[in-house]
Design a protein around this motif. Structure first.
Motif, PDB file in Angstrom:
ATOM      1  N   SER A   1       6.190  -2.158  -5.074  1.00 29.44           N
ATOM      2  CA  SER A   1       5.451  -2.525  -6.269  1.00 29.44           C
ATOM      3  C   SER A   1       3.983  -2.133  -6.093  1.00 29.44           C
ATOM      4  O   SER A   1       3.407  -2.335  -5.030  1.00 29.44           O
ATOM      5  CB  SER A   1       5.541  -4.041  -6.493  1.00 29.44           C
ATOM      6  OG  SER A   1       4.593  -4.460  -7.431  1.00 29.44           O
ATOM      7  N   LEU A   2       3.402  -1.591  -7.133  1.00 28.93           N
ATOM      8  CA  LEU A   2       1.994  -1.209  -7.058  1.00 28.93           C
ATOM      9  C   LEU A   2       1.059  -2.389  -7.287  1.00 28.93           C
ATOM     10  O   LEU A   2      -0.137  -2.282  -7.026  1.00 28.93           O
ATOM     11  CB  LEU A   2       1.697  -0.104  -8.073  1.00 28.93           C
ATOM     12  CG  LEU A   2       2.375   1.237  -7.816  1.00 28.93           C
ATOM     13  CD1 LEU A   2       1.967   2.246  -8.877  1.00 28.93           C
ATOM     14  CD2 LEU A   2       2.044   1.767  -6.431  1.00 28.93           C
ATOM     15  N   THR A   3       1.579  -3.522  -7.711  1.00 30.11           N
ATOM     16  CA  THR A   3       0.744  -4.689  -7.991  1.00 30.11           C
ATOM     17  C   THR A   3      -0.047  -5.112  -6.762  1.00 30.11           C
ATOM     18  O   THR A   3      -1.262  -5.290  -6.827  1.00 30.11           O
ATOM     19  CB  THR A   3       1.603  -5.870  -8.492  1.00 30.11           C
ATOM     20  OG1 THR A   3       2.340  -5.435  -9.628  1.00 30.11           O
ATOM     21  CG2 THR A   3       0.740  -7.053  -8.862  1.00 30.11           C
ATOM     22  N   GLU A   4       0.614  -5.274  -5.640  1.00 30.19           N
ATOM     23  CA  GLU A   4      -0.071  -5.688  -4.409  1.00 30.19           C
ATOM     24  C   GLU A   4      -1.006  -4.592  -3.919  1.00 30.19           C
ATOM     25  O   GLU A   4      -2.125  -4.854  -3.496  1.00 30.19           O
ATOM     26  CB  GLU A   4       0.943  -6.032  -3.324  1.00 30.19           C
ATOM     27  CG  GLU A   4       0.313  -6.604  -2.069  1.00 30.19           C
ATOM     28  CD  GLU A   4      -0.364  -7.956  -2.277  1.00 30.19           C
ATOM     29  OE1 GLU A   4      -1.319  -8.249  -1.540  1.00 30.19           O
ATOM     30  OE2 GLU A   4       0.051  -8.705  -3.182  1.00 30.19           O
ATOM     31  N   VAL A   5      -0.575  -3.363  -3.999  1.00 31.49           N
ATOM     32  CA  VAL A   5      -1.379  -2.234  -3.534  1.00 31.49           C
ATOM     33  C   VAL A   5      -2.664  -2.131  -4.341  1.00 31.49           C
ATOM     34  O   VAL A   5      -3.730  -1.835  -3.798  1.00 31.49           O
ATOM     35  CB  VAL A   5      -0.562  -0.932  -3.623  1.00 31.49           C
ATOM     36  CG1 VAL A   5      -1.410   0.270  -3.271  1.00 31.49           C
ATOM     37  CG2 VAL A   5       0.647  -1.005  -2.718  1.00 31.49           C
ATOM     38  N   GLN A   6      -2.604  -2.393  -5.630  1.00 28.70           N
ATOM     39  CA  GLN A   6      -3.783  -2.315  -6.478  1.00 28.70           C
ATOM     40  C   GLN A   6      -4.828  -3.350  -6.073  1.00 28.70           C
ATOM     41  O   GLN A   6      -6.021  -3.114  -6.228  1.00 28.70           O
ATOM     42  CB  GLN A   6      -3.401  -2.457  -7.947  1.00 28.70           C
ATOM     43  CG  GLN A   6      -2.691  -1.222  -8.453  1.00 28.70           C
ATOM     44  CD  GLN A   6      -2.083  -1.397  -9.830  1.00 28.70           C
ATOM     45  OE1 GLN A   6      -1.767  -2.504 -10.245  1.00 28.70           O
ATOM     46  NE2 GLN A   6      -1.904  -0.289 -10.522  1.00 28.70           N
ATOM     47  N   ARG A   7      -4.410  -4.459  -5.499  1.00 26.98           N
ATOM     48  CA  ARG A   7      -5.367  -5.451  -4.989  1.00 26.98           C
ATOM     49  C   ARG A   7      -6.204  -4.854  -3.871  1.00 26.98           C
ATOM     50  O   ARG A   7      -7.405  -5.085  -3.775  1.00 26.98           O
ATOM     51  CB  ARG A   7      -4.640  -6.694  -4.484  1.00 26.98           C
ATOM     52  CG  ARG A   7      -4.030  -7.510  -5.578  1.00 26.98           C
ATOM     53  CD  ARG A   7      -3.385  -8.766  -5.029  1.00 26.98           C
ATOM     54  NE  ARG A   7      -2.676  -9.435  -6.088  1.00 26.98           N
ATOM     55  CZ  ARG A   7      -1.544 -10.074  -5.945  1.00 26.98           C
ATOM     56  NH1 ARG A   7      -0.973 -10.149  -4.766  1.00 26.98           N
ATOM     57  NH2 ARG A   7      -0.969 -10.663  -6.962  1.00 26.98           N
ATOM     58  N   TYR A   8      -5.569  -4.091  -2.996  1.00 32.39           N
ATOM     59  CA  TYR A   8      -6.307  -3.453  -1.905  1.00 32.39           C
ATOM     60  C   TYR A   8      -7.293  -2.431  -2.455  1.00 32.39           C
ATOM     61  O   TYR A   8      -8.434  -2.343  -1.992  1.00 32.39           O
ATOM     62  CB  TYR A   8      -5.347  -2.770  -0.926  1.00 32.39           C
ATOM     63  CG  TYR A   8      -4.334  -3.690  -0.310  1.00 32.39           C
ATOM     64  CD1 TYR A   8      -4.721  -4.895   0.280  1.00 32.39           C
ATOM     65  CD2 TYR A   8      -2.996  -3.375  -0.307  1.00 32.39           C
ATOM     66  CE1 TYR A   8      -3.789  -5.747   0.852  1.00 32.39           C
ATOM     67  CE2 TYR A   8      -2.047  -4.218   0.264  1.00 32.39           C
ATOM     68  CZ  TYR A   8      -2.449  -5.395   0.835  1.00 32.39           C
ATOM     69  OH  TYR A   8      -1.526  -6.236   1.402  1.00 32.39           O
ATOM     70  N   SER A   9      -6.864  -1.672  -3.445  1.00 29.27           N
ATOM     71  CA  SER A   9      -7.737  -0.662  -4.050  1.00 29.27           C
ATOM     72  C   SER A   9      -8.941  -1.314  -4.717  1.00 29.27           C
ATOM     73  O   SER A   9     -10.073  -0.854  -4.563  1.00 29.27           O
ATOM     74  CB  SER A   9      -6.976   0.166  -5.081  1.00 29.27           C
ATOM     75  OG  SER A   9      -5.960   0.895  -4.463  1.00 29.27           O
ATOM     76  N   LYS A  10      -8.707  -2.387  -5.461  1.00 31.12           N
ATOM     77  CA  LYS A  10      -9.804  -3.074  -6.142  1.00 31.12           C
ATOM     78  C   LYS A  10     -10.781  -3.672  -5.141  1.00 31.12           C
ATOM     79  O   LYS A  10     -11.997  -3.602  -5.331  1.00 31.12           O
ATOM     80  CB  LYS A  10      -9.254  -4.170  -7.058  1.00 31.12           C
ATOM     81  CG  LYS A  10      -8.614  -3.633  -8.314  1.00 31.12           C
ATOM     82  CD  LYS A  10      -8.108  -4.761  -9.180  1.00 31.12           C
ATOM     83  CE  LYS A  10      -7.389  -4.230 -10.393  1.00 31.12           C
ATOM     84  NZ  LYS A  10      -6.862  -5.313 -11.231  1.00 31.12           N
ATOM     85  N   ALA A  11     -10.262  -4.254  -4.078  1.00 32.04           N
ATOM     86  CA  ALA A  11     -11.138  -4.835  -3.052  1.00 32.04           C
ATOM     87  C   ALA A  11     -11.987  -3.750  -2.396  1.00 32.04           C
ATOM     88  O   ALA A  11     -13.182  -3.939  -2.165  1.00 32.04           O
ATOM     89  CB  ALA A  11     -10.309  -5.571  -2.006  1.00 32.04           C
ATOM     90  N   ALA A  12     -11.390  -2.604  -2.112  1.00 31.94           N
ATOM     91  CA  ALA A  12     -12.130  -1.497  -1.505  1.00 31.94           C
ATOM     92  C   ALA A  12     -13.191  -0.970  -2.478  1.00 31.94           C
ATOM     93  O   ALA A  12     -14.317  -0.661  -2.064  1.00 31.94           O
ATOM     94  CB  ALA A  12     -11.174  -0.381  -1.091  1.00 31.94           C
ATOM     95  N   ASP A  13     -12.853  -0.882  -3.761  1.00 30.81           N
ATOM     96  CA  ASP A  13     -13.817  -0.433  -4.765  1.00 30.81           C
ATOM     97  C   ASP A  13     -15.003  -1.393  -4.833  1.00 30.81           C
ATOM     98  O   ASP A  13     -16.152  -0.956  -4.901  1.00 30.81           O
ATOM     99  CB  ASP A  13     -13.168  -0.331  -6.144  1.00 30.81           C
ATOM    100  CG  ASP A  13     -12.197   0.825  -6.266  1.00 30.81           C
ATOM    101  OD1 ASP A  13     -12.234   1.735  -5.401  1.00 30.81           O
ATOM    102  OD2 ASP A  13     -11.379   0.806  -7.210  1.00 30.81           O
ATOM    103  N   ARG A  14     -14.725  -2.698  -4.812  1.00 30.45           N
ATOM    104  CA  ARG A  14     -15.810  -3.686  -4.844  1.00 30.45           C
ATOM    105  C   ARG A  14     -16.721  -3.533  -3.632  1.00 30.45           C
ATOM    106  O   ARG A  14     -17.940  -3.585  -3.752  1.00 30.45           O
ATOM    107  CB  ARG A  14     -15.245  -5.108  -4.887  1.00 30.45           C
ATOM    108  CG  ARG A  14     -14.794  -5.542  -6.265  1.00 30.45           C
ATOM    109  CD  ARG A  14     -14.531  -7.029  -6.314  1.00 30.45           C
ATOM    110  NE  ARG A  14     -13.531  -7.456  -5.360  1.00 30.45           N
ATOM    111  CZ  ARG A  14     -12.221  -7.532  -5.595  1.00 30.45           C
ATOM    112  NH1 ARG A  14     -11.754  -7.210  -6.775  1.00 30.45           N
ATOM    113  NH2 ARG A  14     -11.389  -7.936  -4.651  1.00 30.45           N
TER     114      ARG A  14
END
Length: 74
Positions: free
Chosen positions: A34-47
């Motif tokens: 699922s990309l849902t959990e992966v997107q959390r990592y991406s958003k955290a890295a972007d922040r």
């Protein structure tokens, strides 16, 4: 010692996200379906990138102008 499989997977996902990888690339490395959990990592890295000033437009080289002020070169 003291490292769980989940913790190692999360650490790797964060490290990959911080290099600018896409959610699909992170999922391919970590095995997430699922990309849902992966997107959390991406958003955290972007922040983190935004807060640390590592955005590309903020890391432009600067050169002095005639009046001594510095201006961005792109």
């Amino acid at each position: 010692m003291g490292k769980s499989a989940h913790g190692l997977r999360k650490s790797r996902a964060m490290a990959i996200a911080e290099t600018g990888a896409t959610a699909h690339q992170i999922a391919a490395w970590t095995g997430h379906e699922s990309l849902t959990e992966v997107q959390r990592y991406s958003k955290a890295a972007d922040r983190r990138r935004i807060l640390s000033g590592a955005e590309p437009e903020q890391n432009l080289e600067t050169a002095p102008t005639q009046n001594g002020n510095r201006t961005a070169r792109g």
